[in-house]
Design an enzyme around this catalytic site. Structure first.
Site, PDB file in Angstrom:
ATOM      1  N   GLU A  37       0.947  -0.992  -0.015  1.00  9.40           N
ATOM      2  CA  GLU A  37      -0.080   0.089   0.046  1.00  9.40           C
ATOM      3  C   GLU A  37       0.948   1.189  -0.102  1.00  9.40           C
ATOM      4  OE1 GLU A  37      -4.306  -0.646   1.875  1.00  9.40           O
ATOM      5  OE2 GLU A  37      -3.177   0.775   3.107  1.00  9.40           O
ATOM      6  N   HIS A  39       7.800 -26.992  -0.835  1.00  8.06           N
ATOM      7  CA  HIS A  39       7.211 -28.229  -1.632  1.00  8.06           C
ATOM      8  C   HIS A  39       6.126 -27.749  -2.488  1.00  8.06           C
ATOM      9  CE1 HIS A  39       9.399 -31.035   1.141  1.00  8.06           C
ATOM     10  NE2 HIS A  39       9.064 -30.084   1.759  1.00  8.06           N
ATOM     11  N   LYS A  60     -14.095   1.282  -3.695  1.00  6.76           N
ATOM     12  CA  LYS A  60     -14.998   1.715  -2.679  1.00  6.76           C
ATOM     13  C   LYS A  60     -16.082   2.615  -3.649  1.00  6.76           C
ATOM     14  CE  LYS A  60     -12.205   1.819   1.358  1.00  6.76           C
ATOM     15  NZ  LYS A  60     -11.617   2.707   2.280  1.00  6.76           N
TER      16      LYS A  60
HETATM   17  O1  PA5 Z   1      -3.130   1.487   5.869  1.00  8.73           O
HETATM   18  C1  PA5 Z   1      -4.435   1.987   5.756  1.00  8.73           C
HETATM   19  O2  PA5 Z   1      -4.655   3.323   5.948  1.00  8.73           O
HETATM   20  C2  PA5 Z   1      -5.422   1.138   5.449  1.00  8.73           C
HETATM   21  O3  PA5 Z   1      -5.222  -0.062   5.109  1.00  8.73           O
HETATM   22  C3  PA5 Z   1      -6.583   1.015   6.526  1.00  8.73           C
HETATM   23  O4  PA5 Z   1      -5.919   0.793   7.809  1.00  8.73           O
HETATM   24  C4  PA5 Z   1      -7.862   0.238   6.213  1.00  8.73           C
HETATM   25  O5  PA5 Z   1      -8.307   0.653   5.230  1.00  8.73           O
HETATM   26  C5  PA5 Z   1      -8.981   0.687   7.300  1.00  8.73           C
HETATM   27  O6  PA5 Z   1      -9.431   1.742   7.560  1.00  8.73           O
HETATM   28  P1  PA5 Z   1     -10.009   2.233   8.858  1.00  8.73           P
HETATM   29  O7  PA5 Z   1      -9.041   2.231   9.895  1.00  8.73           O
HETATM   30  O8  PA5 Z   1     -10.422   3.633   8.510  1.00  8.73           O
HETATM   31  O9  PA5 Z   1     -11.250   1.413   9.199  1.00  8.73           O
END
Ligand code: PA5
Length: 418
Positions: free
Chosen positions: A269, A290, A405
């Site tokens: 990410e 394996h 989203k």
């Molecule tokens: O690293 C990030 O920002 C994302 O992976 C969020 O943690 C994830 O989308 C969850 O979001 P939130 O904490 O707003 O529910």
């Protein structure tokens, strides 16, 4: 301190390597000053009053709950699960249930079933407070809690971990839930050592002081030049420039499965944007020797491999027994610790992969303890930020995550998304 080993001489001479390390080290400064760089000084800056409240809440949950239902996804889920499992699971009566991380009705039913006849509390964890998977699960579990205990007692069993501007603030005010803050200047995937992870880890019986202490010590060794995290960040980028665009994180410990999931999220990410980035994936050996082992040894040469290992042999008493008949011809190993054999197999695997043309790196922690895992988390967070800046992308945003989203809200008919 976390050690890093890599034979860089195949790709760079010493002067070139030193110059790249010097340049990359400058990004520590940029990271620390970033609006989302709050995690850099967190191990020395965390809020002591809140930390004590977390410990008190954990004590209460451990005394009145068989389960703590942790509702969260991504950075609000993977880190604490990773640490708890890597350290061998919950210690004591209270077990953790992880939910709110999928849209699977089967998984949700399974989680609801788990707490059916048990005492439980909820920790809903979300920085934005608007994540759909999390919100749906929270609705189910809050209702179950109210049915079971009545509204007043249910409210005392709900703990909310969120940002000051989050959509959950209204719920906190309405239900008078105890709440903990996700610092505004720390993004989800860098937040495991904040209240996001501290409450579930304390409920699991881990020594959270030691986790922060390990991170603090690692910070000391990385804060000026990036130390070993810089060398790792440099080598990742050097390998990418040579066409190795997939990194495989390898461990011989099955309990590290979720640690690798956390690592994949951290790097994937943070770096995968603007058409750039190394694709992070993982293997657990020897299971994967394996299966994917064949590809690692002999497939396309676009993969490099990073082993995470612990220096200390665990489980001293687990030794291969001697057999009178030796029909299986294993007596040559009799008396040897299984964990020593694991270290030998890891070395053999590295040698074979290097011979097969796979660039191999090694990240070594002293042992598998709270202190070392705290240090390892900090090491990877710093390496990730430095590596992303070297690549020329912002490590702290995730614009690509929003696209699905929007499509999802359109298809689900969310008001305002037609
Ligand atoms: O690293 C990030 O920002 C994302 O992976 C969020 O943690 C994830 O989308 C969850 O979001 P939130 O904490 O707003 O529910």
């Amino acid at each position: 301190m976390i050690k890093f080993e890599c034979d860089y001489s195949k790709f760079l001479n010493e002067a070139e390597f030193s110059e790249r390390v010097r340049q990359t080290g400058h990004f520590v400064w940029l990271t620390q000053r970033s609006t989302k760089g709050g995690w850099v000084d967190w191990p020395i800056n965390y809020n002591g009053e809140e930390f004590d409240r977390i410990k008190k809440a954990a004590e209460k949950i451990r005394s009145d709950s068989d389960y703590l239902v942790c509702i969260g996804v991504g950075g609000s889920y993977l880190g604490y699960r990773a640490v708890i499992e890597a350290l061998g699971g919950e210690r004591g009566r209270t077990k953790l249930v992880f939910t709110g991380n999928s849209f699977s009705a089967r998984e949700l039913e399974k989680a609801l079933d788990q707490v059916k006849d048990a005492d439980f509390s909820i920790n809903v964890i979300s920085k934005s407070g608007t994540t759909t998977e999390t919100a749906i699960a929270f609705r189910f579990f809050r209702q179950r809690l109210i049915e079971r205990y009545g509204i007043e007692e249910a409210n005392k069993r709900i703990y909310v971990t969120t940002d000051k501007d989050s959509g959950l603030q209204g719920e906190i005010a309405q239900g008078h839930y105890e709440s903990f803050a996700i610092p505004h200047n720390i993004g989800g995937r860098f937040s495991v050592l904040t209240p996001v992870g501290l409450l579930p880890m304390a409920v699991a019986g881990l020594d959270v002081d030691k986790l922060l202490e390990g991170a603090e010590k690692e910070r000391e060794s990385l804060i000026y030049t990036g130390g070993n995290a810089t060398s790792y960040a440099v080598m990742r980028n050097v390998l990418l420039e040579r066409g190795f665009n997939i990194e495989v994180l390898a461990s011989f410990e099955p309990s590290f499965h979720h640690f690798m999931e956390w690592w994949k999220q951290l790097f994937g990410e943070s770096e995968g944007k603007d058409g750039k980035g190394i694709f992070p994936t993982s293997v657990i050996y020897s299971t994967d020797l394996h299966s994917l082992g064949q590809y690692m040894q002999d497939g396309q040469r676009i993969v490099f491999e990073t082993f995470i290992e612990s220096e200390k042999t665990e489980a001293e008493q687990v030794v291969v027994p001697i057999a009178v008949s030796d029909a299986d011809e294993l007596n040559y190993l009799a008396g040897r610790k299984v964990d020593d054999i694991k270290h030998v197999v890891a070395e053999a695997t590295r040698k074979a992969h290097v011979a097969g043309g796979v660039p191999v790196m090694r990240i070594v922690m002293p042992d598998i303890s709270e202190y070392s895992i705290g240090a390892l988390i900090y090491f990877f967070e710093m390496a990730c930020a430095l590596s992303a800046f070297t690549l020329g992308v912002n490590p702290f945003n995730q614009p690509g995550v929003e696209d699905y989203k929007i499509q999802m809200f359109r298809l689900l008919g969310k008001p305002g998304y037609n």
